[in-house]
Each structure stands twice: as structure tokens, then as C-alpha cells.
Design a protein around this motif. Structure first.
Motif, short mmCIF file in Angstrom:
data_model
loop_
_atom_site.label_atom_id
_atom_site.label_comp_id
_atom_site.label_asym_id
_atom_site.label_seq_id
_atom_site.Cartn_x
_atom_site.Cartn_y
_atom_site.Cartn_z
N UNK A 193 58.96 68.48 13.68
CA UNK A 193 58.79 69.92 13.82
C UNK A 193 59.25 70.39 15.18
N UNK A 194 58.80 71.54 15.61
CA UNK A 194 59.25 72.15 16.84
C UNK A 194 58.07 72.67 17.64
N UNK A 195 58.13 72.47 18.96
CA UNK A 195 57.01 72.84 19.81
C UNK A 195 56.72 74.33 19.76
N UNK A 196 57.74 75.14 19.55
CA UNK A 196 57.53 76.59 19.55
C UNK A 196 56.65 77.04 18.38
N UNK A 197 56.49 76.18 17.37
CA UNK A 197 55.68 76.55 16.22
C UNK A 197 54.25 76.02 16.31
N UNK A 198 53.91 75.40 17.40
CA UNK A 198 52.58 74.82 17.54
C UNK A 198 51.51 75.90 17.51
N UNK A 199 50.50 75.72 16.68
CA UNK A 199 49.43 76.70 16.54
C UNK A 199 48.09 75.96 16.52
N UNK A 200 46.98 76.69 16.72
CA UNK A 200 45.67 76.05 16.56
C UNK A 200 45.48 75.44 15.19
N UNK A 201 46.04 76.07 14.14
CA UNK A 201 45.92 75.52 12.79
C UNK A 201 46.60 74.16 12.70
N UNK A 202 47.74 74.00 13.40
CA UNK A 202 48.45 72.73 13.38
C UNK A 202 47.62 71.63 14.02
N UNK A 203 46.70 72.03 14.92
CA UNK A 203 45.85 71.06 15.62
C UNK A 203 44.44 71.00 15.05
N UNK A 260 47.31 76.89 21.85
CA UNK A 260 47.00 76.08 20.68
C UNK A 260 45.87 75.09 20.98
N UNK A 261 45.93 74.46 22.14
CA UNK A 261 44.87 73.52 22.51
C UNK A 261 43.54 74.23 22.68
N UNK A 262 43.58 75.39 23.33
CA UNK A 262 42.34 76.16 23.51
C UNK A 262 41.77 76.59 22.17
N UNK A 263 42.64 77.06 21.27
CA UNK A 263 42.18 77.50 19.96
C UNK A 263 41.57 76.38 19.14
N UNK A 264 42.12 75.17 19.31
CA UNK A 264 41.59 74.01 18.58
C UNK A 264 40.42 73.35 19.31
#
Length: 390
Positions: free
Chosen positions: A216-226, A252-256
Motif C-alpha cells: 500500500x501507500x503511506x499517504x493512505x494510512x488511517x486509524x482504521x488501517x491501524x 493515524x497512530x493517535x487515532x488508533x
């Protein structure tokens, strides 16, 4: 006792840590990431595998051919250069960044001209011992405490972004207790294959370690992905991101609610002994080269510390330098050629002086007289846990 198995996103089993030719029939269908390879061929957590596109079959005969001359850390043997390699030449894919916005890369097999280039396993193997020696052990205790106190966890799930051949897992997994499941993210199916087959079997206390791969691609990283992640890791990643991408990662890390251990980001400082009058100019030119196209280069750690702090994380920084002496001559040569080359690309007027400089530096290296310290910084960001534990 059976060996733990590593799995692809589609559930195919890969025997843990066999030799490269023992692995057959492993599949990982995905489209390549949209951004050129960076750091350790960066690609990061999209939820599931990106669908469609080419079928990236990485087992069987083609994988065996691609690994014949690409020794992988943990799979035995020293660095093996491919056919036609000229001693003293730069390993394709080695050293600091070449083209703006990307790390140098190399294709490991004949492929369509539009197929994304591959980051050289030879370079990743060459640098792995220096990476391991440089990584900040002092950040491990606060990380262990956080992981031990995460709510509702009988084991940990670790996302390794831009995993390359899996050096982070080989270093970190045996230093953490408890069952671990590693999700390896990279845009390159060949590197994912190498990382999966050379992953550790067990944690520090003998608990099971399993692995799966994703593209995948880092720009698409989301809390849901984590979702469900206990930890995000990466090596040599931050300096090849933009400010927006770093903020995406921090958010994303904060959201997860999961911590992040981001290691070996360039700090913009290099020390060569003995010193030379051109050292400072080359350092500045190289740093400017790293900042091309909006990438943060040596400014990345500061930007990441700010971004994670703004998202409520507690941030710890620790130096993680490469200290290169006569025992690391092969790595020093490849790094030096790439470092000088990038500086000259940024400032072509330095070429004549830089050619003489490089010749003299390589002669000193061959004589065992050159020492190099390449400064990096490791970052541990302890985001507030989603479950409310401290």
C-alpha cells in the motif's frame, strides 16, 4: 513442536525462516504503491491488500532466481553481488537518495518497463549490522512498559512500515516478551517475500511470532488501517516523507491509540576523521538534496516530534548513529559514493573537487585510516491508549 508460520494477507502459509529456495507458491496480489520507493522501499498500512492490478507472484522459480545473488540478512552468507558487478562500483540501490523524492532502486528481474523498481537487498543487508548497532536501546524500556499496560492484550500486533527485508523485526521481535503478530508493509513484493521468510520465530520469552504481508501507500494510512495495532515501527522512513505525510502518520497512530518507534532518521550531521576542508560543503549540499520536492530530510525528526506532540503523544528522542571504521569498509564505501554523488547532483559546480575528494577518501578507507559517523535519531511516540490505560 511445530514452527510458527508466517502468512500472507490471503492466508497462504510461508514456513518461518527457510532458505530462499525452500519457499514456493506464495502469492500476494496487489497493485504497487503510487509513490516511488523510499527509505527501505517505503509503503505503509492500507487496510487489507490493495486490490486489482498485477498479480505479484513471489514464490517458485522466479523468486529463487531473484535471490541467487541477493543475500538476505538472517538467511546465511555475506553480501553477494549479482552477475556483472564490478568490484568498487556502487551497488544499484545503495546509499543515500538519488532522484528527488525517491531512494535509488534496482529491478531484481526482467519485467515490464513500467513495473516499479526494486530496492536492492544487497544494500539492505550491508547496512543491517550498522543499523542494529545504532538503534537506541534506551527507548526499549518505556516501550515495553507501554506494551505491557495496554488494555485487553494477550499479545501485540506490530505494523512495520516500509519493512524492506525485515531488519526491524529481526532486531525488535527478540527483544520484546509475549506473542507477537507482525504486519509487514512495503510496496515491493520481493522485499516482502524476503522479510517474511527471514522473520524471527520467537519473542524474547519464547512466545510465538507470526507475520503477514501487505502492500500500500503511506499517504493512505488511517486509524482504521491501524485498528487493533499495538505498535507502529519503521526504519529510515521519516526523512523521505513530506510534512503532510508525517502528520498523517501521527494522526493515524493517535487515532488508533498506539505508540510508534521510528528509527534511523538522518540528522543532517556527518563526521569524517581525518577531517577535510570540503566536508562541510558536502554535508550542506547533501542536506539540501534530501529536502527536494518537499521532503523533510534532516528536518524530519523535529517535524515528527512536533506532529506527534500536537496529537497528544509523549515523544522521546535518542541518537542512533552509524559508527563506521575499518570493519565496516564495504558499507562506508557504498555510503560515501552515494553521499558524494547526491551532493554533486545538488551542486554540480562541486564535481571537480568532489572527484578528487572521493578518490582520496576511498584511498584512506582502503588503508584503514578513515572513520565516519553518520548521525541518526530514533523517535518513540507514546500516544494516549484508546482504552484509557496509562
Amino acid at each position: 513442536m511445530t514452527n510458527p508460520a508466517t502468512t500472507t494477507q490471503q492466508g497462504g502459509a510461508i514456513p518461518a525462516q527457510p532458505g530462499p529456495r525452500e519457499v514456493t507458491g506464495v502469492t500476494d496480489s496487489a497493485t504497487p504503491g503510487t509513490k516511488p520507493g523510499s527509505g527501505q522501499a517505503i509503503a505503509a498500512g492500507v487496510q487489507g491488500v490493495v486490490s486489482g492490478g498485477q498479480s505479484g507472484r513471489i514464490g517458485g522459480e522466479s523468486a529463487a532466481r531473484s535471490t541467487e545473488h541477493a543475500a538476505v540478512p538472517g538467511l546465511g552468507s555475506s553480501v553477494a553481488f549479482g552477475p556483472g558487478h564490478v568490484p568498487g562500483a556502487v551497488i544499484p540501490g545503495a546509499g543515500p537518495s538519488g532522484k528527488p523524492g525517491s531512494r535509488p532502486t534496482v529491478k531484481l528481474r526482467e519485467a515490464d518497463p513500467d513495473d516499479p523498481p526494486r530496492y536492492a537487498p544487497e544494500w539492505l543487508e550491508l547496512r543491517e549490522p550498522a543499523d542494529a548497532a545504532g538503534r537506541a536501546h534506551d527507548l526499549l524500556d518505556p516501550l515495553r512498559i507501554r506494551l505491557a499496560n495496554m488494555p485487553g492484550k494477550s499479545g501485540v500486533v506490530i505494523h512495520d512500515l516500509g519493512c524492506g527485508t525485515g531488519s526491524m523485526g529481526r532486531w525488535l521481535a527478540p527483544r520484546l516478551d509475549g506473542a507477537q503478530h507482525w504486519i509487514l508493509h512495503d510496496r515491493d513484493p520481493y522485499l516482502l517475500h524476503f522479510a517474511a521468510v527471514s522473520s524471527p520465530r520467537s519473542a524474547a520469552d519464547g512466545s510465538r511470532v507470526t507475520v503477514e504481508t501487505r502492500r500500500g501507500d503511506v499517504a493512505r494510512l488511517t486509524p482504521d488501517a491501524l485498528q487493533g495495532a499495538s505498535l507502529v515501527t519503521a526504519s529510515a522512513l521519516l526523512d523521505v516523507l513530506t510534512r503532510e505525510e508525517i502528520d498523517t502518520l501521527a494522526a493515524a497512530c493517535a487515532g488508533a491509540g498506539c505508540p510508534a518507534l521510528l528509527t534511523l532518521s538522518v540528522a543532517g550531521r556527518v563526521e569524517l576523521t581525518p577531517s577535510h576542508p570540503l566536508d562541510a560543503e558536502l554535508v550542506q549540499a547533501f542536506n539540501d538534496h534530501q529536502r527536494r520536492d518537499g521532503l523533510l530530510g534532516p528536518d524530519a525528526v523535529t517535524a515528527a516530534a512536533e506532529a506527534f506532540s500536537e496529537h497528544g503523544a509523549t515523544v522521546r528522542l535518542h541518537p542512533s548513529p552509524w559508527r563506521l571504521g575499518p570493519e565496516q569498509a564495504a558499507l562506508t564505501e557504498q555510503w560515501l559514493r552515494g553521499w558524494v554523488g547526491a551532493a554533486v547532483e545538488e551542486r554540480p559546480e562541486l564535481r571537480a573537487e568532489a572527484d578528487v575528494y572521493l578518490t582520496n577518501r576511498l584511498a584512506a578507507l582502503a588503508a584503514g585510516e578513515l572513520r565516519v559517523t553518520v548521525h541518526h535519531v530514533d523517535l518513540l511516540a507514546l500516544s494516549r491508549p484508546a482504552g484509557g490505560a496509562s
